[in-house]
Structures are given as structure tokens and as C-alpha cells.
Design a protein around this motif. Structure first.
Motif, PDB file in Angstrom:
ATOM      1  N   TYR A 188     -31.510  52.047  71.641  1.00  0.00           N
ATOM      2  CA  TYR A 188     -32.775  52.649  71.022  1.00  0.00           C
ATOM      3  C   TYR A 188     -32.653  53.590  69.982  1.00  0.00           C
ATOM      4  O   TYR A 188     -32.838  54.425  69.701  1.00  0.00           O
ATOM      5  N   THR A 189     -31.953  52.631  68.858  1.00  0.00           N
ATOM      6  CA  THR A 189     -31.360  53.402  67.477  1.00  0.00           C
ATOM      7  C   THR A 189     -31.429  52.323  66.565  1.00  0.00           C
ATOM      8  O   THR A 189     -31.534  50.929  66.831  1.00  0.00           O
ATOM      9  N   CYS A 190     -31.280  52.528  65.411  1.00  0.00           N
ATOM     10  CA  CYS A 190     -31.422  51.859  64.273  1.00  0.00           C
ATOM     11  C   CYS A 190     -30.353  50.882  64.268  1.00  0.00           C
ATOM     12  O   CYS A 190     -29.125  51.043  64.445  1.00  0.00           O
ATOM     13  N   ALA A 191     -30.849  49.513  64.074  1.00  0.00           N
ATOM     14  CA  ALA A 191     -29.745  48.343  63.990  1.00  0.00           C
ATOM     15  C   ALA A 191     -29.212  48.271  62.619  1.00  0.00           C
ATOM     16  O   ALA A 191     -29.721  48.775  61.657  1.00  0.00           O
ATOM     17  N   TYR A 192     -28.261  47.251  62.401  1.00  0.00           N
ATOM     18  CA  TYR A 192     -28.018  46.979  60.920  1.00  0.00           C
ATOM     19  C   TYR A 192     -27.962  45.428  60.606  1.00  0.00           C
ATOM     20  O   TYR A 192     -27.204  44.758  61.031  1.00  0.00           O
ATOM     21  N   TYR A 193     -29.040  45.483  59.857  1.00  0.00           N
ATOM     22  CA  TYR A 193     -29.089  43.925  59.413  1.00  0.00           C
ATOM     23  C   TYR A 193     -28.623  43.565  58.211  1.00  0.00           C
ATOM     24  O   TYR A 193     -28.783  43.716  57.090  1.00  0.00           O
ATOM     25  N   GLU A 194     -27.291  43.028  58.455  1.00  0.00           N
ATOM     26  CA  GLU A 194     -26.498  42.560  57.390  1.00  0.00           C
ATOM     27  C   GLU A 194     -27.196  41.563  56.317  1.00  0.00           C
ATOM     28  O   GLU A 194     -27.075  41.486  55.137  1.00  0.00           O
ATOM     29  N   SER A 195     -27.886  40.736  56.836  1.00  0.00           N
ATOM     30  CA  SER A 195     -28.853  39.866  56.264  1.00  0.00           C
ATOM     31  C   SER A 195     -30.188  39.986  57.257  1.00  0.00           C
ATOM     32  O   SER A 195     -30.141  40.158  58.492  1.00  0.00           O
ATOM     33  N   PRO A 196     -31.486  39.965  56.516  1.00  0.00           N
ATOM     34  CA  PRO A 196     -32.600  40.092  57.279  1.00  0.00           C
ATOM     35  C   PRO A 196     -33.033  39.106  58.326  1.00  0.00           C
ATOM     36  O   PRO A 196     -33.952  39.418  58.833  1.00  0.00           O
ATOM     37  N   ASP A 197     -32.410  37.938  58.254  1.00  0.00           N
ATOM     38  CA  ASP A 197     -32.596  36.911  59.364  1.00  0.00           C
ATOM     39  C   ASP A 197     -32.100  37.242  60.481  1.00  0.00           C
ATOM     40  O   ASP A 197     -32.072  36.213  61.525  1.00  0.00           O
ATOM     41  N   LEU A 198     -31.111  38.144  60.872  1.00  0.00           N
ATOM     42  CA  LEU A 198     -30.564  38.479  62.033  1.00  0.00           C
ATOM     43  C   LEU A 198     -31.686  38.566  63.041  1.00  0.00           C
ATOM     44  O   LEU A 198     -32.599  39.134  62.980  1.00  0.00           O
ATOM     45  N   THR A 199     -31.237  38.278  64.386  1.00  0.00           N
ATOM     46  CA  THR A 199     -32.115  38.519  65.306  1.00  0.00           C
ATOM     47  C   THR A 199     -31.839  40.195  65.776  1.00  0.00           C
ATOM     48  O   THR A 199     -30.758  40.773  65.279  1.00  0.00           O
ATOM     49  N   GLN A 257     -28.172  44.911  66.528  1.00  0.00           N
ATOM     50  CA  GLN A 257     -27.773  45.878  67.151  1.00  0.00           C
ATOM     51  C   GLN A 257     -26.296  45.820  67.393  1.00  0.00           C
ATOM     52  O   GLN A 257     -25.514  46.662  67.317  1.00  0.00           O
ATOM     53  N   LEU A 258     -25.715  44.746  67.859  1.00  0.00           N
ATOM     54  CA  LEU A 258     -24.199  44.443  67.861  1.00  0.00           C
ATOM     55  C   LEU A 258     -23.485  44.727  66.619  1.00  0.00           C
ATOM     56  O   LEU A 258     -22.414  45.413  66.570  1.00  0.00           O
ATOM     57  N   ALA A 259     -24.262  44.283  65.559  1.00  0.00           N
ATOM     58  CA  ALA A 259     -23.412  44.511  64.073  1.00  0.00           C
ATOM     59  C   ALA A 259     -23.456  46.136  63.772  1.00  0.00           C
ATOM     60  O   ALA A 259     -22.568  46.636  63.245  1.00  0.00           O
ATOM     61  N   PRO A 261     -18.033  39.722  58.750  1.00  0.00           N
ATOM     62  CA  PRO A 261     -19.469  40.155  59.046  1.00  0.00           C
ATOM     63  C   PRO A 261     -19.476  40.950  60.442  1.00  0.00           C
ATOM     64  O   PRO A 261     -18.504  40.587  61.147  1.00  0.00           O
ATOM     65  N   ALA A 262     -20.161  41.880  60.281  1.00  0.00           N
ATOM     66  CA  ALA A 262     -20.237  42.865  61.774  1.00  0.00           C
ATOM     67  C   ALA A 262     -20.902  42.023  62.609  1.00  0.00           C
ATOM     68  O   ALA A 262     -20.444  42.198  63.931  1.00  0.00           O
ATOM     69  N   ALA A 263     -21.961  41.156  62.401  1.00  0.00           N
ATOM     70  CA  ALA A 263     -22.796  40.728  63.296  1.00  0.00           C
ATOM     71  C   ALA A 263     -22.119  39.499  63.852  1.00  0.00           C
ATOM     72  O   ALA A 263     -21.720  38.681  63.227  1.00  0.00           O
ATOM     73  N   PRO A 264     -22.319  39.083  65.129  1.00  0.00           N
ATOM     74  CA  PRO A 264     -21.698  37.948  65.716  1.00  0.00           C
ATOM     75  C   PRO A 264     -22.789  36.792  65.386  1.00  0.00           C
ATOM     76  O   PRO A 264     -23.912  36.923  65.148  1.00  0.00           O
ATOM     77  N   GLU A 265     -22.133  35.696  65.446  1.00  0.00           N
ATOM     78  CA  GLU A 265     -22.948  34.390  65.024  1.00  0.00           C
ATOM     79  C   GLU A 265     -24.092  34.237  66.224  1.00  0.00           C
ATOM     80  O   GLU A 265     -25.250  33.770  65.887  1.00  0.00           O
TER      81      GLU A 265
END
Length: 437
Positions: free
Chosen positions: A174-185, A190-192, A431-435
Motif C-alpha cells: 500500500y505504497t508507491c510502486a516503481y515502474y521502471e517501464s510504464p507497461d509494467l503490471t 511493486q516487486l520492483a 532490471p529490478a522488476a521480474p519478468e
């Protein structure tokens, strides 16, 4: 428990949940035309708000267009008292009137709120002092130990089922997510965010971490699972801790993660890292020096701290409606007030990042899911609650888009610590975000 008693218990619980939000409700039946001075009030209100592209439709169907421009939005007022409330203090009344259904909106709610924020921000530079006083926001409620528990209960103990409807399914953030690229789910973003935080803390297996305010415990589990660290997480929301402990048990992480039901002020021991995600807003600036002292004594000599918080470009009180109805005791600090924590503790600031637009996107994803589950939310509470939370999410999206709110991540360490990274390259090696999430 017999069937009759069980039914009474369920009914009682439903009744209490339907009254988690108290709103001024009025009989909105009106059978008269608006007076001339009421039309004048609307024109005056719009000029004081900077003449946003908004038209008003009144209780009898009459329409008042904005001066010198095309209207992009229409506000429907159901009764004269709604107009008087709006003129008296729009900071409080706008949210209340929308929540109670006495103000309806034609147009996308986040876009309307963004237009209003931008318009008012420009106009307020010319406001007379009497208007500043009339439309003032109020000081936040106390954040002392007993009051803090009440504040947190008001917002976070609404029920895990409610938040599960629209937060991410990966770690219930329930806090700000990190969108390395705008198309992330939302789940990927959030995992990123969790990975980004761990990299900034330079975690390694065997380290110890203390977390002040852990939400549903996702960061602690992520750190333990992916970095092999031991985590002590403090929280005063019982609802959240029930969820956090059960998830840690399911994932076999309860040997590495300890969730502690206690106020952050009672943290003890020394750790390799101190982290707090989304709690500083609830601390209260009068407690910043005490928080700084706490971090200083909690960090080992080579330790690193990270605070992640909603903030401001300059000091400003929380919107009156948010403070009264949604987030009692909340105060997002300006970047200067944030730095007082570091200055008091003689800390060296290593990194400051502003994720404002990331939070706007996070909130947009939340609002999409919230709207998809509108019927379920209304069944849990009532239609006024649903409208209030839609307003809260929409207003928050607008505030981050318009720059009224910021999202700061600040990393710091003891002033004499020389075992520090030379640069930030390691944060972006991959990348911080998982595939997939």
C-alpha cells in the motif's frame, strides 16, 4: 454459538463497518429556483479558484457556464446547502458533498481534480488573508503513542479483505510502486519497488534489518526470501500483522522474519539497516528529532537507513477532508523538513530520489481495480464509503500529477561512515522488476 447469536454478531459487525465514515447528510429535496446571490456566489467561488474549466448545474437544472472558456467538467449540486458548504470551505466540503452524493461529477474524476489543483495553486497567490483563513486546512491530530494507534486503526484496520480487492496480489503493498517501464503490471512494479529498496540498502546474507511500520509485511518477506537477512518489523495495526504472520508461516520465512506488534518508538537493538516505507507521513514533525535519535542508536556504525515517504515541495498542511475522513494525523513533510531528520542525527545523505509520477501511476492502477470491485466495497460498507474512497484515490492521483504531492526516497548513514558505495551503478545493473509476478 447458536445461529441467532451468530446472526446478531454478523449484523453488528456489518453495522459497525457501515459507519466507519461519518458524513453530514442532508435532506436534498428542493423545490425552489436559485436566488440571484447564489449565482453570484458560484461566480465568486470560481474566480477565487482561478476560473477552472468547470460548469455548475444547480438543483433546478439551471446551468452556469465558466467565464471565457469551454467547460470540460460539470458539477451537479443537489441543494442550496451544498453550495453554501462549498463556498464556506471547499477543502473539506468538496469531498464530503461528493461522498454523500450531493455533488455529482460529469467527466473523469482524477482529471477534474488535477484541473482544480493546478488552477487553485495559481490563484491562491492572490488570495486575500481573510480567504486564506476561511479556507484553511487544520493542524493534524496528535501522533502520540495512544493517538497513533487510533489513527492507524481508522485507516489500516478497515479489513484485509477490503484492501485485497485492489492492492497487488504479489505482496500487498500500500505504497508507491516503481515502474521502471510504464507497461509494467502493478504486481511487477511493486516487486520492483521492493528490489529497488533492497539494492539501496546494499543488503547481504546474514545482515539484520529493522523496519518501522511494515504494512502487510511484504518488504520483510522479500528481504528475507531474496537476500537472506533477518528482519524485525514493527507495526501497530493488528489486522495487518495477522496477515503478515500467516504469510511468513506459509512461505517458511518465520525463522527470518519477526513481526512485532508495537510502536516504532519502542524499537531496540542495533541493525545493519533501518528502513521505513510509508510511515513517516504518520510520525508528525514534532517527533522528527526523536525519530532521528532512534535511527542513530539503531544503526550499526556501517549501517544504512532508508526512509520512503509522501512529501511536499514546501511545508503545507494536509487537505482538511483527507485529514478528517481518511488519514487522521497525517502530515507529508517538505523536503526541507525531511532533511531535519538527517541534520539532527548528523547523518550523511547518500541518495534522494523523487518517485512522484510513479505514485500517480500506482494510484491509477489501484483506482482501476477499486472501480472494478465497487459493488463488493459497497456491500462491505455502504455507498458513501465507496464514493469517499473513490474521491480519495482520484484526488491523490491528481495531487501527484499536479505536483502538489511528492514521493521521496532518502538514503543516509552515519556521518563518519566511510564504507559507502562510490556510485549508484549497482542499482541499475539489471532490471529490478521480474519478468512475471
Amino acid at each position: 454459538m447458536n445461529q441467532s447469536t451468530a446472526q446478531k454478531t454478523r449484523d453488528s459487525g456489518q453495522e459497525s463497518k457501515s459507519h466507519v465514515l461519518t458524513l453530514p447528510l442532508e435532506n436534498t429535496h428542493v423545490d425552489r429556483s436559485p436566488h440571484t446571490y447564489e449565482r453570484w456566489l458560484i461566480a465568486k467561488l470560481m474566480r477565487m479558484a482561478g476560473s477552472p474549466p468547470v460548469r455548475f448545474q444547480l438543483w433546478n437544472g439551471d446551468v452556469i457556464e465558466p467565464e471565457g472558456q469551454h467547460a470540460q467538467f460539470t458539477l451537479h449540486l443537489t441543494d442550496p446547502k451544498a453550495l453554501y458548504a462549498l463556498v464556506t470551505n471547499p477543502n473539506l466540503a468538496f469531498g464530503d458533498l461528493y461522498s454523500s452524493g450531493r455533488l455529482e461529477v460529469e467527466g473523469e474524476l482524477p482529471d477534474l481534480m488535477e484541473a482544480l489543483y493546478r488552477s487553485v495553486h495559481q490563484a491562491r497567490q492572490k488570495w486575500p488573508k481573510w480567504l486564506e483563513a476561511l479556507w484553511r486546512n487544520h493542524n493534524p491530530r496528535s501522533t502520540g503513542i495512544s493517538e497513533a494507534k487510533e489513527n492507524i486503526h481508522h485507516h489500516y484496520d478497515l479489513g484485509n479483505e477490503f484492501y485485497q480487492l485492489w492492492l497487488d496480489s504479489a505482496e500487498m503493498q500500500y505504497t508507491c510502486a516503481y515502474y521502471e517501464s510504464p507497461d509494467l503490471t502493478l504486481e511487477q512494479a511493486q516487486l520492483a519497488k521492493l528490489e529497488h529498496v533492497c539494492r539501496k540498502l546494499r543488503l547481504k546474507p546474514g545482515m539484520t534489518v529493522v523496519e518501522a511500520g511494515c504494512g502487510w509485511g511484504g518488504l520483510a518477506r522479500y528481504m528475507a526470501r531474496n537476500y537472506g537477512v533477518k528482519v524485525h518489523s514493527y507495526n501497530i495495526s493488528r489486522e495487518q500483522l495477522v496477515y503478515a504472520r500467516e504469510e511468513a508461516r506459509k512461505q517458511g520465512l518465520d525463522n527470518l522474519v519477526e513481526y512485532i506488534e508495537d510502536d516504532y518508538r519502542n524499537i531496540s537493538g542495533q541493525y545493519d539497516a533501518f528502513v521505513s516505507i510509508g510511515m513517516l507521513e504518520h510520525v508528525g514533525k514534532e517527533n522528527y528529532e526523536a525519530l532521528s535519535d532512534l535511527i542513530k542508536r539503531s544503526l550499526k556504525p556501517d549501517g544504512i537507513a532508508l526512509l520512503h515517504s509522501i512529501g511536499r515541495n514546501r511545508p503545507m498542511l494536509m487537505n482538511a477532508w483527507i485529514e478528517k475522513r481518511i488519514f487522521p494525523g497525517a502530515y507529508p513533510p517538505s523536503i526541507g523538513e525531511f532533511m531535519q531528520i538527517c541534520e539532527h542525527g548528523d547523518f550523511s545523505v547518500l541518495d534522494v530520489e523523487n518517485l512522484r509520477l510513479h505514485y500517480a501511476q500506482t494510484l491509477s492502477d489501484w483506482m482501476t481495480r477499486f472501480n472494478e470491485n465497487e459493488d463488493k466495497v459497497t456491500a462491505m460498507y455502504d455507498s458513501h464509503f465507496t464514493r469517499a474512497w473513490r474521491m480519495y484515490l482520484a484526488g491523490s492521483i491528481a495531487a501527484f500529477r499536479a505536483g502538489s504531492l511528492q514521493l521521496f526516497q532518502v538514503v543516509f548513514s552515519h556521518g563518519d561512515n566511510n564504507k559507502l558505495p562510490r556510485n549508484r551503478q549497482d542499482l541499475y545493473n539489471f532490471p529490478a522488476a521480474p519478468e512475471e509476478a
